[in-house]
Design a protein around this motif. Structure first.
Motif, PDB file in Angstrom:
ATOM      1  N   CYS A 560       0.845  -1.097  -0.080  1.00 55.36           N
ATOM      2  CA  CYS A 560       0.046   0.107   0.149  1.00 55.36           C
ATOM      3  C   CYS A 560       1.015   1.447   0.002  1.00 55.36           C
ATOM      4  O   CYS A 560       0.751   2.228  -0.547  1.00 55.36           O
ATOM      5  CB  CYS A 560      -0.917   0.029   1.190  1.00 55.36           C
ATOM      6  N   MET A 561       1.918   1.064   0.780  1.00 54.70           N
ATOM      7  CA  MET A 561       2.767   2.601   0.831  1.00 54.70           C
ATOM      8  C   MET A 561       3.426   2.568  -0.526  1.00 54.70           C
ATOM      9  O   MET A 561       3.713   3.705  -0.933  1.00 54.70           O
ATOM     10  CB  MET A 561       3.731   2.143   1.816  1.00 54.70           C
ATOM     11  N   ASP A 562       3.763   1.503  -1.339  1.00 50.66           N
ATOM     12  CA  ASP A 562       4.383   1.729  -2.327  1.00 50.66           C
ATOM     13  C   ASP A 562       3.583   2.155  -3.473  1.00 50.66           C
ATOM     14  O   ASP A 562       4.027   3.149  -4.340  1.00 50.66           O
ATOM     15  CB  ASP A 562       5.119   0.423  -3.168  1.00 50.66           C
ATOM     16  N   ASN A 563       2.266   1.852  -3.433  1.00 52.01           N
ATOM     17  CA  ASN A 563       1.166   2.496  -4.332  1.00 52.01           C
ATOM     18  C   ASN A 563       1.093   3.923  -4.030  1.00 52.01           C
ATOM     19  O   ASN A 563       0.935   4.671  -5.041  1.00 52.01           O
ATOM     20  CB  ASN A 563      -0.226   1.748  -4.328  1.00 52.01           C
ATOM     21  N   ALA A 564       1.174   4.185  -2.691  1.00 50.00           N
ATOM     22  CA  ALA A 564       1.055   5.704  -2.247  1.00 50.00           C
ATOM     23  C   ALA A 564       2.414   6.411  -2.667  1.00 50.00           C
ATOM     24  O   ALA A 564       2.106   7.478  -3.115  1.00 50.00           O
ATOM     25  CB  ALA A 564       0.755   5.802  -0.645  1.00 50.00           C
ATOM     26  N   ARG A 565       3.337   5.889  -2.563  1.00 48.14           N
ATOM     27  CA  ARG A 565       4.699   6.388  -3.096  1.00 48.14           C
ATOM     28  C   ARG A 565       4.475   6.896  -4.617  1.00 48.14           C
ATOM     29  O   ARG A 565       4.869   7.868  -4.961  1.00 48.14           O
ATOM     30  CB  ARG A 565       5.699   5.535  -2.909  1.00 48.14           C
ATOM     31  N   GLN A 566       4.117   5.647  -5.272  1.00 37.65           N
ATOM     32  CA  GLN A 566       4.040   6.035  -6.807  1.00 37.65           C
ATOM     33  C   GLN A 566       2.922   7.216  -6.955  1.00 37.65           C
ATOM     34  O   GLN A 566       3.175   8.033  -7.994  1.00 37.65           O
ATOM     35  CB  GLN A 566       3.586   4.731  -7.363  1.00 37.65           C
ATOM     36  N   TYR A 567       1.969   7.119  -6.313  1.00 35.54           N
ATOM     37  CA  TYR A 567       0.848   8.090  -6.570  1.00 35.54           C
ATOM     38  C   TYR A 567       1.473   9.527  -6.278  1.00 35.54           C
ATOM     39  O   TYR A 567       1.281  10.470  -6.931  1.00 35.54           O
ATOM     40  CB  TYR A 567      -0.408   7.893  -6.015  1.00 35.54           C
ATOM     41  N   THR A 568       2.018   9.411  -5.079  1.00 40.47           N
ATOM     42  CA  THR A 568       2.473  10.885  -4.649  1.00 40.47           C
ATOM     43  C   THR A 568       3.622  11.332  -5.546  1.00 40.47           C
ATOM     44  O   THR A 568       3.896  12.594  -6.010  1.00 40.47           O
ATOM     45  CB  THR A 568       3.486  10.596  -3.391  1.00 40.47           C
ATOM     46  N   ARG A 569       4.698  10.317  -6.250  1.00 33.92           N
ATOM     47  CA  ARG A 569       5.352  10.931  -7.280  1.00 33.92           C
ATOM     48  C   ARG A 569       4.621  11.501  -8.500  1.00 33.92           C
ATOM     49  O   ARG A 569       4.991  12.608  -9.011  1.00 33.92           O
ATOM     50  CB  ARG A 569       6.329   9.457  -7.766  1.00 33.92           C
ATOM     51  N   GLU A 570       3.681  10.515  -8.942  1.00 34.47           N
ATOM     52  CA  GLU A 570       3.021  11.010 -10.112  1.00 34.47           C
ATOM     53  C   GLU A 570       2.343  12.471  -9.974  1.00 34.47           C
ATOM     54  O   GLU A 570       2.185  13.266 -10.644  1.00 34.47           O
ATOM     55  CB  GLU A 570       1.995  10.132 -10.736  1.00 34.47           C
ATOM     56  N   HIS A 571       1.719  12.544  -8.638  1.00 36.51           N
ATOM     57  CA  HIS A 571       0.880  13.573  -8.320  1.00 36.51           C
ATOM     58  C   HIS A 571       1.894  14.899  -8.008  1.00 36.51           C
ATOM     59  O   HIS A 571       1.392  16.050  -8.447  1.00 36.51           O
ATOM     60  CB  HIS A 571       0.426  13.504  -6.844  1.00 36.51           C
TER      61      HIS A 571
END
Length: 940
Positions: A560-571
């Motif tokens: 879940c954190m990696d999904n959030a990290r990738q989302y944070t990067r794209e965001h």
């Protein structure tokens, strides 16, 4: 010194380590971690004394389970220099076997006599101590031993676990000369350790079966004697003939599950109790827990169920006596007791099958209620079964609690909240800064950020959230990151690392921690951080089952954190792109006073934009737009449209014409990207736009919209209205017309342009939102900055689902005394008169310096209008931030700048205009065109 590129030998690496030099390669990570712990413990390599204990139990359960296995190993290694050792969980050697019996006479007592303690904190790096520390199969060769006395030996050791609770009961170790290394030793010691573990489990199963036989014997004796049980432990319940099976003996399978769970709790509580349980269909049952003792002195608990009322539905009927055990685990009656299965499943045993010494109607219970045995077992085994069920429940609950948002910090906190207090008393989560920013994680983070601290008490002894944490060598945190596996420290007082760890204060104070599990946060091969689980109030140390649970929790959280990290990067990338494409600084102009706001959506950056574009003749264009969708694609499309809108605005297009060009551009872009749909492109869905041109010389405001909301107009008296504008289709449909509308605005009015994210929300009606906007704007005399602030505070959603772009522009009117205009007849002789009139006007304005440049500009422009243009011809001068000269005529033919040849008599006029002015151009009007030029006020 070794050859470049060759690994350093263990001997050389050990020497460098003891000298304090860094050891970068040539040493396996478990060995290096052990060396670091030995140094922290203050051990000396030449230390020879080991503690000796004479209080160990030579006939313990572990020894009894291991003796046959040790004898088989001794026979297998007969004639060799192999020695086999069995140690307990504290590292104390309990048994030894030698392949060559003469070795026992030639070796020192420390290597032959049971009772010496080989734990790592006393003996340094060795097979027994390292297997206990790493809790897995290990091998130590020669110079990898920390002590000098063991340099010529090699060893292979494997932990022996209790299969019920996962605790390490002991260690099985092979010791041999380095020259006798055999690759099959690791597989052999693993099979031997598993054999000991199975025998430990068989011991537990035999104990449970003995309890069940004692229970059945006591009830059989009570039935034969026709009397209640007395001191022999029998129960005062009559046992009927097998044929007298009452209808009440049938239960729904769901009722059986409930009874089994409550029975396991009663067994683990070790207390005599009676508990009422509510079943399906209004039925009730009473669970009775009673102590029972086997013939060999094993003490346990038996749980009976008495159905007190109601009848079960026949279609769901099952015998209660089958609850909780596989058929292979159910023994026969005492008279014909069958031997146990070779490897029966551990845990509390259920009652025997229906009809075998089962209980019938009991005259001692109201209504002839019949007691039936549900489970029998030892309290410790019941406690293990209960703990296992709670671990599964915790995992199931964590699956719903972890990962509710695409936020790294929030996900880390959800991990900590899920683990407290079910697994740990305190949890800390440390994450590298790069991961928090959405960047790719590094392979070996040295400094991390304390992201979460959570526990049963707020006055925790750990570093606060937000503080940097350095992961030093030897700590379980860095060891688990290096190996990618959880590290268990059952006893922190013996670890030696706590004094140099990241949370030294946790060892002192009113609630010192005593046990730790450090688990890495790894997802998709990337190292996202480390989670540390501590126990303080709970006296039980962490075991391997707890490490497994921590690993599962961290694996779920890490994904879940990696999904959030990738989302944070794209965001972050989309937001950076979005902000880079928006105006950083609004241009200087005197027509309007402007303030703006941009709020990205929480769910992702969208395609909202705004712009302020100065036009010729002191006019200004105001623009807001919204691209459908979110993310990088929407932001990139927004950048394209904003750039195109500025370029079209430079052509001095009317609002409806500009929207038409944007519409055609979007259709063309959508067609181009739609051709790439096979590669994953989603194409451009569409956009909305509102384009406004304000002329301060006439106070006229012309505007057109493409599917966008109309602007709000705040009059000087504070009244607010939304002008009725032709809606126009959204951009991207193609082929549909746009219409322009015009209104006159008084001095001091404010235009408010906004995107739909401000007023459109699924939780409120748009009419109500527009009314809120009207109330927020209905305040006279506000500056644009105050207007933006009040609108965002009063109207914007607390959690915007779409981007919000807001532009507030208070208009100004150019005074009439700063504007001069003359009508020009189509006669070249009047050019001189126009120059003279312009010079007088400049003198009146106090602008004598640019007079010569203005005379030259007007001469060229008026002459061109007279020669090549059409009537009516007019000259206008505007005194604003610059001096603007405009010449209009009725012709739509525009001049263009060209390079005149040396023999040409004309063609140099516009070249002179371009050299004298700082900007010039042409704009078209419904009646012709306007040639304009701007001069600086100090131009000579």
């Amino acid at each position: 010194m070794g050859v470049a590129g060759e690994p350093i030998s263990p001997v050389r690496s050990r020497e460098r380590f003891l000298l304090g030099e860094p050891v970068e390669s040539g040493v396996r990570s478990p060995i290096l971690h052990s060396w670091e712990r030995c140094r922290l413990l203050g051990l000396s390599p030449d230390q020879t004394e080991l503690p000796y204990r004479d209080d160990f139990d030579p006939d313990s359960r572990l020894v009894r389970a291991a003796e046959p296995v040790l004898d088989q190993l001794a026979a297998r290694f007969a004639g060799s220099r192999m020695n086999v050792s069995l140690a307990d969980a504290a590292g104390t050697v309990l048994q030894r076997r030698f392949g060559e019996p003469g070795l026992a006479r030639s070796l020192p007592p420390i290597q032959t006599v049971p009772g010496f303690v080989f734990a790592e904190r006393f003996a340094g790096t060795n097979g027994i101590g390292l297997a206990l520390a790493e809790r897995r199969l290990v091998q130590v060769y020669g110079a990898e031993h920390f002590a000098e006395r063991s340099q010529s030996n090699a060893c292979c050791a494997a932990p022996v676990r209790n299969q019920l609770n996962g605790l390490v009961e002991g260690v099985l170790c092979f010791g041999y000369p380095r020259s006798d290394e055999d690759p099959e030793l690791t597989a052999l010691i693993r099979r031997a350790a598993h054999a000991v573990e199975r025998r430990l489990t068989e011991q537990t199963s035999l104990r449970e079966r003995a309890l069940l036989r004692s229970y059945l014997d006591a009830r059989a004796r009570a039935h034969a004697d026709g009397r209640p049980a007395g001191a022999d432990g029998a129960f005062p319940h009559a046992v009927p003939h097998p044929a007298a099976e009452p209808p009440g003996a049938l239960l729904d399978p769901r009722d059986e599950s409930v009874l089994k769970e409550r029975a396991a709790e009663l067994i683990s509580s070790t207390q005599r109790a009676a508990v009422e349980v509510i079943l399906l269909h209004g039925r009730r049952a009473t669970l009775l827990s009673r102590p029972v003792t086997s013939g060999t002195g094993i003490e346990g608990i038996a749980v009976e169920a008495v159905l007190t009322d109601g009848e079960p539905p026949a279609r769901h009927a099952m015998a209660l006596s089958t609850v909780g055990a596989a058929p292979a685990a159910t023994p026969a009656p005492p008279a014909a007791a069958a031997p146990p299965a070779p490897h029966p499943p551990p845990g509390p045993l259920a009652a025997p099958a229906a009809g075998r010494n089962g209980a019938g109607p009991d005259r001692d219970h109201p209504g002839g209620a019949s007691p039936r045995l549900v489970l029998v077992g030892e309290p410790e085994v019941g406690r293990y079964a209960l703990a296992a069920r709670r671990r599964l429940e915790l995992l199931a609950e964590a699956g719903t609690r972890i990962g509710t948002t695409l936020d790294v910090h929030r996900t880390a906190r959800e991990l900590a909240e899920a683990a407290v207090p079910g697994l740990a008393d305190y949890v800390t989560v440390d994450i590298p800064e790069a991961v928090l920013r959405g960047e790719e994680p590094s392979d070996a983070p040295g400094t991390v950020r304390r992201t979460v601290v959570h526990g049963i008490r707020d006055d925790h002894p750990f570093r606060p959230e937000g503080s940097p944490v350095e992961l030093r060598p030897g700590t379980p945190h860095l060891r688990c990151l290096a190996d990618g596996k959880p590290v268990v420290e059952p006893d922190l007082a013996a670890g030696g690392w706590l004094a140099r760890g990241p949370d030294r204060a946790a060892a002192v104070g009113g609630h010192p921690v005593h046990s730790l599990v450090a688990a890495p946060l790894i997802a998709r091969g990337g190292l996202l951080g480390v989670a540390a689980f501590y126990r303080s109030e709970d006296p039980a140390p962490f075991a391997d089952d707890d490490a497994w649970l921590a690993r599962e929790l961290c694996a779920r959280a890490a994904l879940c954190m990696d999904n959030a990290r990738q989302y944070t990067r794209e965001h972050t990338l989309a937001l950076a792109l979005q902000r880079s494409l928006l105006p950083h600084r609004l241009p200087d102009q005197g027509a309007v006073e402007v303030a703006h706001r941009y709020l990205p959506a929480e769910s992702g950056v969208g395609g909202d934009w705004f712009d302020v574009i100065p036009l010729s003749g002191t006019r200004v264009a105001l623009l807001v737009g919204d691209v459908v969708g979110h993310g990088l694609h929407a932001a990139a499309t927004m950048g394209r449209l904003r750039t195109a809108a500025r370029n079209f605005a430079e052509l001095e297009l009317a609002p409806d014409e500009l929207l038409t060009h944007l519409d055609n551009l979007l259709v063309r872009l959508d067609r181009e990207e739609g051709g790439e749909s096979d590669t994953g492109s989603t194409g451009i869905v569409g956009a909305t736009c509102l384009y406004v041109i304000y002329d301060p010389t006439t106070r006229e405001c012309t505007m057109a919209r493409a599917g966008h909301l109309p602007p709000a107009v705040v009059r000087p008296d504070g009244s607010v209205d939304f002008p009725e504008l032709p809606a126009g289709p959204p951009l991207g449909l193609g082929g549909l017309p746009f219409e322009t509308a015009g209104i006159d605005l008084p001095e001091g009015s404010t235009l408010v342009l906004y995107t739909d994210g401000l007023v459109e929300d699924r939780h409120r009606d748009i009419d109500a939102a527009l009314e809120d906007l009207r109330r927020a704007l209905a305040h006279p005399g506000r500056t644009p900055e105050d207007t933006c602030r009040s609108v965002i505070d009063a109207v914007a959603p607390e959690h915007p689902e779409d981007d919000i772009a807001l532009l507030a522009a208070r208009i100004h009117t150019l005074p009439a005394e700063r504007i001069a205009a003359w009508d020009v007849p189509a006669d070249p002789a009047c050019v001189g008169e126009i120059r003279a009139a312009a010079t007088r006007t400049l003198a009146a304005w106090g602008l004598e310096e640019p007079a010569f440049a203005v005379e030259l500009l007007l001469s060229e422009l008026v002459t061109n209008a007279v020669r090549y243009g059409g009537e009516p011809i007019q000259v206008r001068m505007i005194h604003d931030r610059t001096l603007i000269c405009e010449v209009s005529d009725g012709s739509s033919t525009a001049p263009h700048l060209r390079r005149a040849a040396g023999t040409d008599e004309g063609g140099r006029g516009l070249f002179l205009v371009a050299q004298v002015s700082q900007a010039w151009g042409t704009r078209y009007t419904p009646r012709g065109k306007v040639i304009w030029a701007e001069c600086a006020l100090d131009a000579a």
